[in-house]
Design a protein around this motif. Sequence first.
Motif, PDB file in Angstrom:
ATOM      1  N   LYS A 189       0.847  -1.198   0.000  1.00  0.00           N
ATOM      2  CA  LYS A 189       0.000   0.000   0.000  1.00  0.00           C
ATOM      3  C   LYS A 189       0.878   1.242   0.000  1.00  0.00           C
ATOM      4  N   GLY A 190       1.804   1.289  -0.967  1.00  0.00           N
ATOM      5  CA  GLY A 190       2.680   2.450  -1.086  1.00  0.00           C
ATOM      6  C   GLY A 190       1.888   3.698  -1.428  1.00  0.00           C
ATOM      7  N   ARG A 191       2.343   4.845  -0.900  1.00  0.00           N
ATOM      8  CA  ARG A 191       1.617   6.090  -1.106  1.00  0.00           C
ATOM      9  C   ARG A 191       2.529   7.174  -1.654  1.00  0.00           C
ATOM     10  N   GLY A 192       1.948   8.043  -2.479  1.00  0.00           N
ATOM     11  CA  GLY A 192       2.620   9.240  -2.934  1.00  0.00           C
ATOM     12  C   GLY A 192       1.963  10.460  -2.328  1.00  0.00           C
ATOM     13  N   ARG A 193       2.234  11.626  -2.892  1.00  0.00           N
ATOM     14  CA  ARG A 193       1.623  12.852  -2.407  1.00  0.00           C
ATOM     15  C   ARG A 193       0.107  12.828  -2.596  1.00  0.00           C
ATOM     16  N   LEU A 194      -0.576  13.541  -1.705  1.00  0.00           N
ATOM     17  CA  LEU A 194      -2.026  13.726  -1.781  1.00  0.00           C
ATOM     18  C   LEU A 194      -2.773  12.396  -1.756  1.00  0.00           C
ATOM     19  N   GLY A 195      -2.143  11.376  -1.108  1.00  0.00           N
ATOM     20  CA  GLY A 195      -2.795  10.087  -0.929  1.00  0.00           C
ATOM     21  C   GLY A 195      -2.819   9.191  -2.142  1.00  0.00           C
ATOM     22  N   ARG A 196      -2.080   9.572  -3.197  1.00  0.00           N
ATOM     23  CA  ARG A 196      -2.092   8.751  -4.408  1.00  0.00           C
ATOM     24  C   ARG A 196      -1.368   7.431  -4.176  1.00  0.00           C
ATOM     25  N   GLU A 197      -1.807   6.392  -4.880  1.00  0.00           N
ATOM     26  CA  GLU A 197      -1.172   5.074  -4.771  1.00  0.00           C
ATOM     27  C   GLU A 197       0.159   5.077  -5.512  1.00  0.00           C
ATOM     28  N   ILE A 209      13.804  19.825   3.327  1.00  0.00           N
ATOM     29  CA  ILE A 209      14.414  18.496   3.441  1.00  0.00           C
ATOM     30  C   ILE A 209      14.006  17.632   2.259  1.00  0.00           C
ATOM     31  N   THR A 210      12.778  17.828   1.753  1.00  0.00           N
ATOM     32  CA  THR A 210      12.359  17.118   0.545  1.00  0.00           C
ATOM     33  C   THR A 210      13.263  17.475  -0.630  1.00  0.00           C
ATOM     34  N   LEU A 211      13.609  18.754  -0.750  1.00  0.00           N
ATOM     35  CA  LEU A 211      14.497  19.189  -1.829  1.00  0.00           C
ATOM     36  C   LEU A 211      15.885  18.578  -1.652  1.00  0.00           C
ATOM     37  N   ALA A 212      16.361  18.514  -0.405  1.00  0.00           N
ATOM     38  CA  ALA A 212      17.670  17.916  -0.137  1.00  0.00           C
ATOM     39  C   ALA A 212      17.691  16.436  -0.523  1.00  0.00           C
ATOM     40  N   ALA A 213      16.595  15.728  -0.228  1.00  0.00           N
ATOM     41  CA  ALA A 213      16.513  14.316  -0.588  1.00  0.00           C
ATOM     42  C   ALA A 213      16.537  14.137  -2.095  1.00  0.00           C
ATOM     43  N   ALA A 214      15.857  15.030  -2.823  1.00  0.00           N
ATOM     44  CA  ALA A 214      15.852  14.947  -4.284  1.00  0.00           C
ATOM     45  C   ALA A 214      17.250  15.136  -4.857  1.00  0.00           C
ATOM     46  N   VAL A 215      17.999  16.078  -4.306  1.00  0.00           N
ATOM     47  CA  VAL A 215      19.381  16.292  -4.746  1.00  0.00           C
ATOM     48  C   VAL A 215      20.211  15.034  -4.502  1.00  0.00           C
ATOM     49  N   ALA A 216      20.049  14.417  -3.330  1.00  0.00           N
ATOM     50  CA  ALA A 216      20.817  13.221  -2.989  1.00  0.00           C
ATOM     51  C   ALA A 216      20.502  12.065  -3.925  1.00  0.00           C
ATOM     52  N   VAL A 217      19.218  11.854  -4.234  1.00  0.00           N
ATOM     53  CA  VAL A 217      18.840  10.773  -5.145  1.00  0.00           C
ATOM     54  C   VAL A 217      19.463  11.012  -6.527  1.00  0.00           C
ATOM     55  N   PRO A 275       7.444  19.412  -6.380  1.00  0.00           N
ATOM     56  CA  PRO A 275       8.365  19.476  -5.252  1.00  0.00           C
ATOM     57  C   PRO A 275       9.139  18.194  -4.998  1.00  0.00           C
ATOM     58  N   ASN A 276       8.719  17.077  -5.597  1.00  0.00           N
ATOM     59  CA  ASN A 276       9.254  15.817  -5.066  1.00  0.00           C
ATOM     60  C   ASN A 276       9.448  14.722  -6.101  1.00  0.00           C
ATOM     61  N   ASP A 277       9.485  15.021  -7.378  1.00  0.00           N
ATOM     62  CA  ASP A 277       9.615  13.978  -8.400  1.00  0.00           C
ATOM     63  C   ASP A 277      10.983  14.036  -9.060  1.00  0.00           C
ATOM     64  N   ILE A 278      11.570  12.858  -9.273  1.00  0.00           N
ATOM     65  CA  ILE A 278      12.803  12.753 -10.057  1.00  0.00           C
ATOM     66  C   ILE A 278      12.402  12.220 -11.432  1.00  0.00           C
ATOM     67  N   LEU A 279      12.765  12.949 -12.465  1.00  0.00           N
ATOM     68  CA  LEU A 279      12.415  12.569 -13.828  1.00  0.00           C
ATOM     69  C   LEU A 279      13.648  12.092 -14.584  1.00  0.00           C
ATOM     70  N   VAL A 280      13.449  11.067 -15.394  1.00  0.00           N
ATOM     71  CA  VAL A 280      14.475  10.601 -16.332  1.00  0.00           C
ATOM     72  C   VAL A 280      13.820  10.552 -17.702  1.00  0.00           C
ATOM     73  N   CYS A 329      11.146   8.491  -9.658  1.00  0.00           N
ATOM     74  CA  CYS A 329      11.229   8.475  -8.197  1.00  0.00           C
ATOM     75  C   CYS A 329      10.295   9.527  -7.622  1.00  0.00           C
ATOM     76  N   GLY A 330       9.641   9.186  -6.517  1.00  0.00           N
ATOM     77  CA  GLY A 330       8.826  10.134  -5.771  1.00  0.00           C
ATOM     78  C   GLY A 330       9.303  10.183  -4.329  1.00  0.00           C
ATOM     79  N   ILE A 331       9.164  11.343  -3.717  1.00  0.00           N
ATOM     80  CA  ILE A 331       9.596  11.536  -2.327  1.00  0.00           C
ATOM     81  C   ILE A 331       8.421  12.073  -1.523  1.00  0.00           C
ATOM     82  N   LEU A 332       8.114  11.420  -0.417  1.00  0.00           N
ATOM     83  CA  LEU A 332       6.993  11.811   0.436  1.00  0.00           C
ATOM     84  C   LEU A 332       7.528  12.103   1.831  1.00  0.00           C
ATOM     85  N   THR A 333       7.422  13.361   2.253  1.00  0.00           N
ATOM     86  CA  THR A 333       7.918  13.781   3.561  1.00  0.00           C
ATOM     87  C   THR A 333       6.749  14.015   4.509  1.00  0.00           C
TER      88      THR A 333
END
Length: 319
Positions: free
Chosen positions: A109-117, A144-152, A169-174, A180-184
């Motif tokens: 039951k992984g979650r993203g922002r705004l309760g998305r699956e 801290i969300t921005l810092a995590a995105a930089v690290a990824v 605010p929280n997606d890594i695009l390729v 990748c998504g980041i949920l703080t």
Amino acid sequence: MLASAGDGYISGEHISKTLNISRTAVWKRIAALKKEGYLIEATTRKGYRLLSRETCYGKSGIQSLLRTEYLGRELHFRQSVESTNNVMKALANAGAPHGTVVIANEQTKGRGRLGREWASTADKGIWMSVLLRPDIHPSRVQSITLAAAVAVCRAIEPVLAEKPGIKWPNDILVAGRKACGILTELSAEVEKVAWVIVGMGLNTHFKPDDFPEELRSKATSLSQHLVRGAVLDRTWLAAEILNQFEPVYEGFVRNGPEAMLAEWKERSVTLGKRVELIHGQETVPALALDVGEDGRLVVQLEDGSTREVFSGEISLRYE
């Protein structure tokens, strides 16, 4: 120790004396490594040897590659959980220390922002939560969300054929699609943060057909964009994300967000773009101008006025 012995044996007595533990404790640890998937041969009067040098995706393998001072030094690995963030919340409320990490091979039951699956299939990605206890004002947590995105981005860039980008605010695009998504999430009082949990979901081994049809044009996986000859090792990658996250986070907490923000902006695919701010049924066109020190997006509306947007308030869509 087993890995350093190469193809040779290492005696249980030697392990016992070196680590100052009993022979029974050695046996228990060997059994735990076997349970994680390591192929270990035990031979009377010779000892133990590793039959394969491949690092298994689990606690021991990830921790063996850490260069961190505290991130991941307490690490909980699970084969399957509903959500690593949910597991971490229970640990945080029970007093787990700063830097504790939860990693699962699968989330049901992984979650993203705004309760998305968030699809978190077994063996297809890195599903990780990091516990932080920063001495900062709650208004600074979004950074801290921005810092995590930089690290990824730092961690995954060496294996990719093209540079990853960050969508606020929280997606890594390729290649323009989400990898990748980041949920703080946080627990805080008015002026003090009790804990922050940074959840990261990174698609590593998905094939295009593994995604639901409606996501195939929006989502991607690292395995689809590797530089020629690169090997995608989840064990190394999970450790490397933590190795990169700790110095970025420490720089932010000790010296402020300037250096981290500069790198975030250099990697941003949002700034300078026309976007739509979506809040409920309302859609507002705007131009993304900047990101402030608190992580809020600064946009210019059609009437020329500017507005600061908090990630919990809106969704972002490119025009």
